[in-house]
Write an enzyme that holds these catalytic residues in place. Structure first.
Site, mmCIF file in Angstrom:
data_model
loop_
_atom_site.group_PDB
_atom_site.id
_atom_site.type_symbol
_atom_site.label_atom_id
_atom_site.label_comp_id
_atom_site.label_asym_id
_atom_site.label_seq_id
_atom_site.Cartn_x
_atom_site.Cartn_y
_atom_site.Cartn_z
ATOM 1 N N ARG A 8 -39.993 -20.604 -9.572
ATOM 2 C CA ARG A 8 -40.836 -19.671 -10.330
ATOM 3 C C ARG A 8 -41.856 -20.436 -11.158
ATOM 4 N NH1 ARG A 8 -38.644 -16.721 -14.396
ATOM 5 N NH2 ARG A 8 -40.355 -15.252 -14.300
ATOM 6 N N LYS B 297 -27.865 -24.024 -14.408
ATOM 7 C CA LYS B 297 -28.387 -23.126 -13.373
ATOM 8 C C LYS B 297 -27.694 -23.362 -12.029
ATOM 9 C CE LYS B 297 -32.817 -21.607 -11.562
ATOM 10 N NZ LYS B 297 -34.165 -21.243 -12.006
ATOM 11 N N ARG C 64 -36.346 -18.878 -22.758
ATOM 12 C CA ARG C 64 -35.514 -20.029 -23.096
ATOM 13 C C ARG C 64 -34.602 -19.634 -24.244
ATOM 14 N NH1 ARG C 64 -36.357 -24.468 -25.983
ATOM 15 N NH2 ARG C 64 -38.382 -23.783 -26.724
HETATM 16 C C1 BTN Z 1 -36.475 -20.330 -9.453
HETATM 17 O O1 BTN Z 1 -37.380 -21.020 -9.938
HETATM 18 O O2 BTN Z 1 -35.444 -20.095 -10.086
HETATM 19 C C2 BTN Z 1 -36.623 -19.741 -8.086
HETATM 20 C C3 BTN Z 1 -36.141 -20.686 -7.015
HETATM 21 C C4 BTN Z 1 -36.257 -20.131 -5.599
HETATM 22 C C5 BTN Z 1 -35.997 -21.196 -4.560
HETATM 23 C C6 BTN Z 1 -35.911 -20.625 -3.185
HETATM 24 S S1 BTN Z 1 -35.281 -21.779 -2.007
HETATM 25 C C7 BTN Z 1 -35.701 -20.705 -0.697
HETATM 26 C C8 BTN Z 1 -37.040 -20.093 -1.039
HETATM 27 N N1 BTN Z 1 -38.110 -20.947 -0.581
HETATM 28 C C9 BTN Z 1 -38.793 -21.478 -1.593
HETATM 29 O O3 BTN Z 1 -39.746 -22.268 -1.480
HETATM 30 N N2 BTN Z 1 -38.308 -21.031 -2.771
HETATM 31 C C10 BTN Z 1 -37.211 -20.119 -2.566
#
Ligand code: BTN
Length: 338
Positions: free
Chosen positions: A123, A189, A325
């Site tokens: 994100r 996380k 946060r």
């Molecule tokens: C976050 O920042 O918490 C979201 C993470 C999401 C990661 C997943 S892995 C599969 C899909 N492909 C990506 O490039 N991102 C999501």
């Protein structure tokens, strides 16, 4: 070369030592070509021990993703909804792959999984560390037929669906959700969700739902993550089948999508509230350049975060580009002392 790499991985997947000679004979390449492939795999993040006289070993073994094995776990609802499951050894990002595909076609219910991502996305423009074979990198293309304004709630429903999957593996005690869609274990996380909107037209929103779930990251090379993280192996001490995890995750996601489509966030609220880690805590919201300091009061029926600011005004925040946060005790001490 890729086919040879796959063959070598399939042999090393049993977690035993295999000599360079054995691997070379099985794949019809020289021992130095075997070494080159081993080096490549290590660069992708796979931990491989190399011992003189014994050969090579993946210490924890490895279960490669397999469409048939995943499908064996699918529920009737999932079977009905999922049109295609594509699995890649390595890809830039499973989200980007489906995003590009969905731009020019009307795919719906299509899944993409990868063993490794070269440009995994998190994100707010962050990256997502994606070592080979260690975790789940999962994306689903979905055509959402409700009001696009309800989409912010969808990411919260997906986070609940992930926790429902984890509970089936006995992961429950310290499970928590951090708004809008982070899955935590204790203060670390465990999984994240990235929703990307491809297009909106004729009451349909084309959306990519991306999920990253950490399974056995501790065993991988080159970890550089800028926040506290954990994985299922660390939590349970067990190595669950990634194909089973993927199958059960698909079941929960498809059930959540059909429920959300008809009833919105309402059926997810009790679980969300029970797992809400920030409720009652001091938080800092970052919205672009703006920082908002206050106390989190839970979420609304639409998935907005309620925050009481320093003047006791309660404000609602939509997920979008905001990051949340929790303010740590150390930070509180610093602000008291100043
Ligand atoms: C976050 O920042 O918490 C979201 C993470 C999401 C990661 C997943 S892995 C599969 C899909 N492909 C990506 O490039 N991102 C999501």
């Amino acid at each position: 070369m890729k086919a040879k790499r796959r063959q070598i991985l399939e042999i090393l997947a049993d977690g035993q030592f295999h000599s360079g000679e054995e691997l070379g004979t099985a794949t019809k390449i020289t021992r130095s070509a075997v070494w080159k492939i081993i080096k490549q795999l290590m660069d992708l993040g796979v931990v491989i021990y190399s011992l003189k006289g014994k050969g090579y070993q993946i210490p924890d073994g490895l279960e490669l993703l397999d469409e048939k094995k995943i499908r064996a776990h699918l529920s009737p609802t999932a079977k009905q909804i999922i049109s295609q499951i594509e699995i890649f050894d390595s890809i830039s990002s499973t989200n980007t792959y489906l995003y590009e595909k969905m731009k020019t076609s009307s795919i719906n219910g299509q899944i993409c999984l990868a063993e490794h991502q070269t440009a995994g996305k998190g994100r707010r423009g962050r990256g997502w560390h994606s070592p080979f074979g260690a975790n789940l990198y999962f994306s689903l293309a979905w055509q959402f037929t409700n009001d696009p304004a309800e989409l912010s709630g969808l990411s919260l429903a997906i986070a609940v669906a992930i926790t429902r999957t984890l509970k089936q593996f006995g992961i429950e005690q310290q499970l928590a959700l951090k708004w809008p869609n982070d899955v935590w274990w204790g203060k670390q996380k465990l999984a994240g969700v990235l929703l990307e909107i491809v297009a909106e037209s004729h009451h349909t929103t084309k959306v990519i739902i991306g999920i990253g779930l950490n399974i056995n990251m501790s065993q991988t090379n080159n970890i550089s993550i800028d926040q506290a993280w954990t994985d299922i192996k660390k939590i349970t001490g067990k190595l669950f089948s990634r194909n089973q995890l993927a199958g059960l995750l698909i079941n929960e996601i498809t059930t959540a999508l059909t429920d959300f489509q008809t009833r919105g966030l309402i059926p997810f609220l009790p679980e969300w509230q029970k797992l809400d880690i920030s409720r009652g805590h001091e938080v800092m919201l970052q919205n672009g350049e703006r920082n908002i300091h206050g106390v989190a009061l839970g979420i609304t029926e639409k998935g907005e975060l309620l925050v009481s600011d320093t003047n006791n005004n309660v404000k609602k925040f939509l997920s979008g580009e905001i990051s949340l946060r929790l303010v740590t005790n150390d930070e509180k001490k610093i602000s008291i002392n100043h």
